[in-house]
Structures are given as C-alpha cells and as structure tokens.
Design a protein around this motif. Structure first.
Motif, PDB file in Angstrom:
ATOM      1  N   VAL A  18       0.826  -1.216   0.000  1.00  0.00           N
ATOM      2  CA  VAL A  18       0.000   0.000   0.000  1.00  0.00           C
ATOM      3  C   VAL A  18       0.857   1.262   0.000  1.00  0.00           C
ATOM      4  CG1 VAL A  18      -1.736   1.305   1.268  1.00  0.00           C
ATOM      5  CG2 VAL A  18      -1.941  -1.190   1.077  1.00  0.00           C
ATOM      6  N   PRO A  19       1.792   1.427   0.971  1.00  0.00           N
ATOM      7  CA  PRO A  19       2.643   2.639   0.912  1.00  0.00           C
ATOM      8  C   PRO A  19       3.506   2.703  -0.334  1.00  0.00           C
ATOM      9  CG  PRO A  19       3.427   1.109   2.583  1.00  0.00           C
ATOM     10  CD  PRO A  19       2.081   0.601   2.155  1.00  0.00           C
ATOM     11  N   TYR A  20       3.904   1.505  -0.846  1.00  0.00           N
ATOM     12  CA  TYR A  20       4.704   1.492  -2.066  1.00  0.00           C
ATOM     13  C   TYR A  20       3.896   2.040  -3.244  1.00  0.00           C
ATOM     14  CZ  TYR A  20       7.579  -0.233  -5.890  1.00  0.00           C
ATOM     15  OH  TYR A  20       8.356  -0.320  -7.018  1.00  0.00           O
ATOM     16  N   ALA A  21       2.621   1.646  -3.313  1.00  0.00           N
ATOM     17  CA  ALA A  21       1.755   2.164  -4.385  1.00  0.00           C
ATOM     18  C   ALA A  21       1.548   3.662  -4.237  1.00  0.00           C
ATOM     19  CB  ALA A  21       0.419   1.425  -4.362  1.00  0.00           C
ATOM     20  N   PHE A  23       3.628   5.721  -2.877  1.00  0.00           N
ATOM     21  CA  PHE A  23       4.891   6.361  -3.253  1.00  0.00           C
ATOM     22  C   PHE A  23       5.010   6.493  -4.763  1.00  0.00           C
ATOM     23  CE2 PHE A  23       9.177   7.689  -2.998  1.00  0.00           C
ATOM     24  CZ  PHE A  23       9.864   7.042  -4.006  1.00  0.00           C
ATOM     25  N   LEU A  24       4.629   5.411  -5.481  1.00  0.00           N
ATOM     26  CA  LEU A  24       4.678   5.462  -6.940  1.00  0.00           C
ATOM     27  C   LEU A  24       3.717   6.508  -7.497  1.00  0.00           C
ATOM     28  CD1 LEU A  24       4.927   1.678  -7.912  1.00  0.00           C
ATOM     29  CD2 LEU A  24       6.732   3.394  -7.914  1.00  0.00           C
ATOM     30  N   SER A  25       2.556   6.639  -6.865  1.00  0.00           N
ATOM     31  CA  SER A  25       1.588   7.647  -7.310  1.00  0.00           C
ATOM     32  C   SER A  25       2.145   9.054  -7.121  1.00  0.00           C
ATOM     33  CB  SER A  25       0.278   7.494  -6.528  1.00  0.00           C
ATOM     34  OG  SER A  25      -0.300   6.222  -6.763  1.00  0.00           O
ATOM     35  N   LEU A  26       2.768   9.279  -5.953  1.00  0.00           N
ATOM     36  CA  LEU A  26       3.371  10.589  -5.700  1.00  0.00           C
ATOM     37  C   LEU A  26       4.504  10.876  -6.665  1.00  0.00           C
ATOM     38  CD1 LEU A  26       3.441  10.599  -1.789  1.00  0.00           C
ATOM     39  CD2 LEU A  26       2.007  12.001  -3.258  1.00  0.00           C
ATOM     40  N   LEU A  27       5.287   9.841  -6.955  1.00  0.00           N
ATOM     41  CA  LEU A  27       6.399  10.019  -7.886  1.00  0.00           C
ATOM     42  C   LEU A  27       5.885  10.358  -9.283  1.00  0.00           C
ATOM     43  CD1 LEU A  27       9.483   9.854  -7.916  1.00  0.00           C
ATOM     44  CD2 LEU A  27       9.286   7.485  -8.644  1.00  0.00           C
ATOM     45  N   LEU A  28       4.802   9.696  -9.700  1.00  0.00           N
ATOM     46  CA  LEU A  28       4.196   9.987 -10.992  1.00  0.00           C
ATOM     47  C   LEU A  28       3.678  11.423 -11.030  1.00  0.00           C
ATOM     48  CD1 LEU A  28       3.160   9.108 -13.764  1.00  0.00           C
ATOM     49  CD2 LEU A  28       1.087   8.245 -12.634  1.00  0.00           C
ATOM     50  N   ALA A  29       3.017  11.841  -9.932  1.00  0.00           N
ATOM     51  CA  ALA A  29       2.515  13.210  -9.855  1.00  0.00           C
ATOM     52  C   ALA A  29       3.650  14.219  -9.943  1.00  0.00           C
ATOM     53  CB  ALA A  29       1.736  13.405  -8.558  1.00  0.00           C
ATOM     54  N   LEU A  30       4.785  13.870  -9.326  1.00  0.00           N
ATOM     55  CA  LEU A  30       5.950  14.762  -9.365  1.00  0.00           C
ATOM     56  C   LEU A  30       6.438  14.954 -10.794  1.00  0.00           C
ATOM     57  CD1 LEU A  30       8.345  16.319  -8.186  1.00  0.00           C
ATOM     58  CD2 LEU A  30       9.483  14.134  -7.805  1.00  0.00           C
ATOM     59  N   PHE A  31       6.581  13.857 -11.544  1.00  0.00           N
ATOM     60  CA  PHE A  31       7.070  13.961 -12.910  1.00  0.00           C
ATOM     61  C   PHE A  31       6.079  14.686 -13.819  1.00  0.00           C
ATOM     62  CE2 PHE A  31       9.875  10.372 -11.663  1.00  0.00           C
ATOM     63  CZ  PHE A  31      11.085  10.960 -11.995  1.00  0.00           C
ATOM     64  N   ILE A  32       4.797  14.482 -13.554  1.00  0.00           N
ATOM     65  CA  ILE A  32       3.785  15.216 -14.338  1.00  0.00           C
ATOM     66  C   ILE A  32       3.904  16.713 -14.074  1.00  0.00           C
ATOM     67  CG2 ILE A  32       1.303  15.632 -14.585  1.00  0.00           C
ATOM     68  CD1 ILE A  32       0.869  12.660 -14.052  1.00  0.00           C
ATOM     69  N   ALA A  33       4.094  17.078 -12.785  1.00  0.00           N
ATOM     70  CA  ALA A  33       4.242  18.490 -12.433  1.00  0.00           C
ATOM     71  C   ALA A  33       5.490  19.090 -13.068  1.00  0.00           C
ATOM     72  CB  ALA A  33       4.289  18.644 -10.918  1.00  0.00           C
TER      73      ALA A  33
END
Length: 265
Positions: A18-21, A23-33
C-alpha cells in the motif's frame, strides 16, 4: 482425531504494497508536475525542486523569503525613495519661486506628478509659455535630467470650448498643443533626449473638480508633468536608450577604424 492446525495468514506480510503504491503515485505526480512546468524560469524550477526534495526527505523548509522576493522588496523600496527625493526637490523649487498653491507635487503609484495651473504658464488660447514662469520649467527639467526617468506631459482643459477667435477649434487641439509646448521647452532647456517624453492632450475628459463654477474650471485647466518609475514605460525607455547607444556606436565605429570621419549625415 487431532484437529488440523490452521495455516497462518500471510496478509500482514503484504502491507508494504500500500505505501509502495502511494509512493509510486506521488512520484508519478511529481514527474507530471515537472513536465507541466518545463517552460518555467530556471530559478523558479530550482526552487520548486528544492522544495519537493525537502518535503520527501522530511526536512523542514526554511521560512525565510526567497532571494527573488527579497530583491523585489529592495527594488520597490529604492523606487519609493526615489519618488520621495524627487517630490522634495520639486517642492523646494516651488517654495523658492513662491508658487505654493499654483503648483502641486504628489507621489502617485506610477511615479511623481507635478500639477501646474495653466494660467500661470499660458495666456487664454495660447500655447506660448510665459517668460516669468520659464524658470519653473527649467528647474523641473534639471530634476528630470538628474532622475533620468521617462516623462509624460498631460494637457487638460475645462468643458468650455475655445472662443471663436481662437486658432484651435476644440479643447482637444488646445490641450495637446500645450502639452507639446511644455515638452519642447523641457527638451530644449536642458538638451534632454526626446525619447524620454510623451505629450498627450485630454481636453476636459479628466476633470479633478466640477465644471459648475469658475473655481472648479480653473482647477481643471492644468498641465501635469508625470515622472514615471516602476512601470512598463520605464523599461521601454531604458530599452530605447540602450538601442540608441548601440546605433550610435555603430555609426561612429568607422571613425575609429579608418578615415577619421563619421558616417553620420
């Protein structure tokens, strides 16, 4: 018969997913930003990345203002100090010439405004500046030269059209001609660059008092000299000065390289 032992549940061992998922979502949001702001200024991008890095590493973000903000505050304060000095200088001139009540000086958002009642500068329907008040404009020109700021001269009238024997058919022509006359005098008085000035006539469209009495109309008949700082006009003027310097250098360069004569006609 012995009871079979229940197999141990393995669900608890998968809680990391769950936290790994997340983290991946936050990382994706970061790259989109980062992709979305790819055209932003490099300094702003660096500040953004630094803030994101601090957030992910759980480091406290400094509460001090960014250098750009501090620099902006310093520039703004410098402009305000410049306005104050110009105002004080012109007020000294007005006091020296005993023109209190006829000339007003005030700080405005765009710079400093010098308001002169028109009857001390011009005779009715005339654009020729009276000799006894030329010293006032000459002293103002000296202040303009020292400040090195763009200047906008405005001509204003009351709502009564010019008389029949006036050469100007309307207040538009009269107000514009008076503004141009003041600009011409300021330029010639201290040999100022024409690119520094703008002349505009507003006729009776910007009254500062009701036109229902002679006192109100006399207040509306005025010349306003605006020294402009902190606006796009100041930046435009500085760019003009830079361009003129470059063009001048290009014109006189042959004089240094060869014949000793300038190509300037």
């Amino acid at each position: 018969m012995a009871k079979k032992k229940k197999h141990e549940e393995h669900g608890a061992g998968e809680r990391w997913a769950v936290p790994y998922a997340d983290f991946l979502s936050l990382l994706l949001a970061l790259f989109i930003a980062l992709f979305a702001i790819s055209t932003i200024d490099k300094k702003k991008l660096a500040s953004f990345v630094e803030a994101i890095s601090a957030a992910f590493s759980f480091k406290p973000i400094s509460t001090s203002a960014p250098p750009s903000i501090i620099e902006g505050v310093g520039v703004k304060q410098k402009r305000e100090d410049t306005k104050k000095k110009i105002k004080e200088r012109v007020e000294q001139i007005v006091k020296k010439l005993n023109l209190e009540g006829k000339v007003q000086v005030e700080v405005i958002p765009m710079g400093v405004r010098i308001r002169i009642l028109d009857y001390i500068l011009f005779n009715p329907c005339s654009v020729e500046i009276k000799k006894e008040y030329q010293e006032l404009l000459s002293s103002v020109a000296e202040v303009i030269k020292e400040a090195n700021l763009p200047v906008e001269v405005e001509g204003h009238t009351d709502n009564i059209p010019p008389s029949g024997n006036c050469i100007y058919p309307s207040n538009w022509e009269l107000s514009a001609a008076r503004a141009a006359s003041v600009v011409r005098f300021l330029i010639q008085s201290k040999n100022l660059p024409p690119a520094m000035f703008t002349a505009v006539g507003y006729a009776d469209t910007r009254p500062i008092a009701p036109n229902t009495s002679e006192i109100g109309r006399s207040m509306n008949r005025r010349i306003e000299i605006n020294l402009i700082t902190g606006t796009d006009k100041e930046e435009e003027y500085k760019e003009k000065v830079k361009t003129e310097k470059v063009e001048t250098n290009e014109e006189v360069r042959p004089n240094l390289e060869g014949t000793g004569k300038s190509n300037k006609q």
